[in-house]
Design an enzyme around this catalytic site. Structure first.
Site, mmCIF file in Angstrom:
data_model
loop_
_atom_site.group_PDB
_atom_site.id
_atom_site.type_symbol
_atom_site.label_atom_id
_atom_site.label_comp_id
_atom_site.label_asym_id
_atom_site.label_seq_id
_atom_site.Cartn_x
_atom_site.Cartn_y
_atom_site.Cartn_z
ATOM 1 N N ASN A 205 62.792 53.998 45.573
ATOM 2 C CA ASN A 205 62.465 54.222 46.984
ATOM 3 C C ASN A 205 63.095 55.554 47.361
ATOM 4 O O ASN A 205 64.310 55.634 47.554
ATOM 5 C CB ASN A 205 63.036 53.080 47.840
ATOM 6 C CG ASN A 205 62.860 53.358 49.332
ATOM 7 O OD1 ASN A 205 62.186 54.316 49.721
ATOM 8 N ND2 ASN A 205 63.479 52.546 50.163
ATOM 9 N N LYS B 256 62.842 57.219 49.985
ATOM 10 C CA LYS B 256 63.172 57.382 51.419
ATOM 11 C C LYS B 256 62.674 58.758 51.873
ATOM 12 O O LYS B 256 61.632 59.207 51.428
ATOM 13 C CB LYS B 256 64.667 57.150 51.647
ATOM 14 C CG LYS B 256 65.097 55.798 51.063
ATOM 15 C CD LYS B 256 66.465 55.340 51.461
ATOM 16 C CE LYS B 256 66.733 53.972 50.838
ATOM 17 N NZ LYS B 256 67.995 53.376 51.207
ATOM 18 N N HIS C 216 61.606 47.308 55.021
ATOM 19 C CA HIS C 216 62.907 47.803 54.575
ATOM 20 C C HIS C 216 63.889 47.718 55.746
ATOM 21 O O HIS C 216 63.507 47.917 56.899
ATOM 22 C CB HIS C 216 62.783 49.254 54.081
ATOM 23 C CG HIS C 216 64.027 49.715 53.378
ATOM 24 N ND1 HIS C 216 65.137 50.134 54.064
ATOM 25 C CD2 HIS C 216 64.345 49.777 52.062
ATOM 26 C CE1 HIS C 216 66.083 50.450 53.189
ATOM 27 N NE2 HIS C 216 65.621 50.240 51.965
ATOM 28 N N GLU D 175 65.993 49.676 56.826
ATOM 29 C CA GLU D 175 66.057 50.887 57.666
ATOM 30 C C GLU D 175 64.924 50.880 58.677
ATOM 31 O O GLU D 175 65.074 51.347 59.816
ATOM 32 C CB GLU D 175 66.015 52.139 56.769
ATOM 33 C CG GLU D 175 67.352 52.326 56.049
ATOM 34 C CD GLU D 175 67.263 52.983 54.678
ATOM 35 O OE1 GLU D 175 66.234 53.600 54.366
ATOM 36 O OE2 GLU D 175 68.238 52.845 53.912
ATOM 37 N N GLU E 45 67.724 42.933 49.452
ATOM 38 C CA GLU E 45 68.635 44.070 49.639
ATOM 39 C C GLU E 45 69.675 43.724 50.705
ATOM 40 O O GLU E 45 69.398 43.834 51.904
ATOM 41 C CB GLU E 45 67.853 45.306 50.106
ATOM 42 C CG GLU E 45 66.838 45.810 49.098
ATOM 43 C CD GLU E 45 66.562 47.300 49.250
ATOM 44 O OE1 GLU E 45 66.378 47.952 48.217
ATOM 45 O OE2 GLU E 45 66.539 47.822 50.389
ATOM 46 N N GLY F 210 73.213 52.134 49.756
ATOM 47 C CA GLY F 210 73.756 53.495 49.847
ATOM 48 C C GLY F 210 75.260 53.540 50.024
ATOM 49 O O GLY F 210 75.825 54.580 50.363
ATOM 50 N N SER G 184 72.684 49.893 45.867
ATOM 51 C CA SER G 184 73.604 50.579 44.958
ATOM 52 C C SER G 184 73.387 50.217 43.491
ATOM 53 O O SER G 184 74.340 50.079 42.717
ATOM 54 C CB SER G 184 75.062 50.340 45.381
ATOM 55 O OG SER G 184 75.285 50.872 46.685
HETATM 56 O O1 G3P Z 1 65.306 50.453 49.011
HETATM 57 C C1 G3P Z 1 66.355 50.817 48.182
HETATM 58 C C2 G3P Z 1 67.612 50.957 48.902
HETATM 59 O O2 G3P Z 1 67.666 50.570 50.197
HETATM 60 C C3 G3P Z 1 68.868 50.884 48.136
HETATM 61 O O3 G3P Z 1 69.389 52.154 48.261
HETATM 62 O O4 G3P Z 1 70.689 54.077 47.566
HETATM 63 O O5 G3P Z 1 71.734 51.798 47.612
HETATM 64 O O6 G3P Z 1 70.057 52.332 45.880
HETATM 65 P P1 G3P Z 1 70.555 52.626 47.261
#
Ligand code: G3P
Length: 250
Positions: free
Chosen positions: A9, A11, A94, A96, A166, A172, A212
């Site tokens: 993703n 983003k 998502h 976000e 998630e 992140g 993550s």
């Molecule tokens: O959709 C994937 C995401 O929200 C996870 O982000 O950067 O933690 O892999 P990240």
């Protein structure tokens, strides 16, 4: 058996030239037998990526769609338009988008229905906030979001959905859920789907973990019996890292 699915993703990252350069680097290398690799990219890069992906096993996805086919919705992109481009997947709900763009469970469901109407496969995100986890509401939150997302889908459609669990506090942040905790919640989500349909349908649904995920922990998640892949943000942006994620899902 469920085919593992690693979806990047991106983003709001990458211009068309950056996306094209990324694809040149991963082509061939992120095509691993027995693993499905998907790149969910910004709308502006989709035409170039779909073209670059022709003849490869890498699928291209969008990160959102509007639930109406067309109309006076300034700035929006519909399922009709994504299908027209040749996009295969679309991320829906998502965290976000739920947090910054006021996407409710009802809107998420309308978007899931719109995806199916246009032959797109939804990757539906569910997951709890930190305070919900601390209040031991993880499973109830995931249950409500899952049931809402699947509302009105036939068993055949449900079996095609990809769910991404998630936990929001893990996105992140570098603070990933342990593989055992993720497995526990994902097994629960599968039970929720079984309750809505039946065991065979629930067993067909692919459920990813996201939050993550990195090349060094992806195998741990994929080693769990209910975890069928990962939805990856940061670590999907670099070609070498994306290739390692797909390799790690073997
Ligand atoms: O959709 C994937 C995401 O929200 C996870 O982000 O950067 O933690 O892999 P990240």
């Amino acid at each position: 058996m469920r085919t593992p699915i690693i979806a990047g993703n991106w983003k709001m990252f990458k211009t068309v030239s950056e996306a094209t350069a990324f694809f040149v680097d991963v082509k061939g290398k992120a095509e691993v037998s027995g693993v499905e690799a998907v790149i969910c990219a910004p709308f502006t890069t989709l035409p170039a990526l779909v073209e670059a992906a022709q003849g490869t096993s890498i699928a291209i996805g969008a990160q959102n769609l509007h639930f109406e086919d067309n109309g006076a919705f300034t700035g929006e992109i519909s399922g009709v338009m994504l299908k027209d481009l040749g996009v295969k997947y679309v991320i829906i709900g998502h965290s976000e988008r739920r947090a910054y763009f006021a996407e409710t469970d009802e809107i998420v469901n309308k978007k899931v229905q719109a995806a199916f109407k246009h032959g797109l496969t939804p990757i539906v995100c569910v997951g709890e906030k930190l305070e919900e986890r601390e209040a031991e509401q993880t499973k109830s939150v995931c249950q409500v979001q899952t049931e809402a997302a699947f509302a009105g889908l036939s068993a055949a459609q449900a079996a095609e959905v990809v769910v991404a669990y998630e936990p929001i506090w893990a996105i992140g942040t570098g603070k990933s859920s342990t593989a055992a905790d993720a497995e526990d919640v994902i097994a629960f989500i599968r039970d929720v789907i079984a309750g809505l349909y039946d065991a065979a349908t629930a067993n067909a649904v692919r459920i990813q973990y996201g939050g993550s995920v990195k090349p060094n922990n992806v195998s741990e998640y994929l080693g769990q019996s209910n975890i069928d892949g990962a939805l990856v943000g940061g670590a999907s942006l670099e070609p070498a890292s994306f290739i390692a994620l797909v390799e790690g899902a073997k």
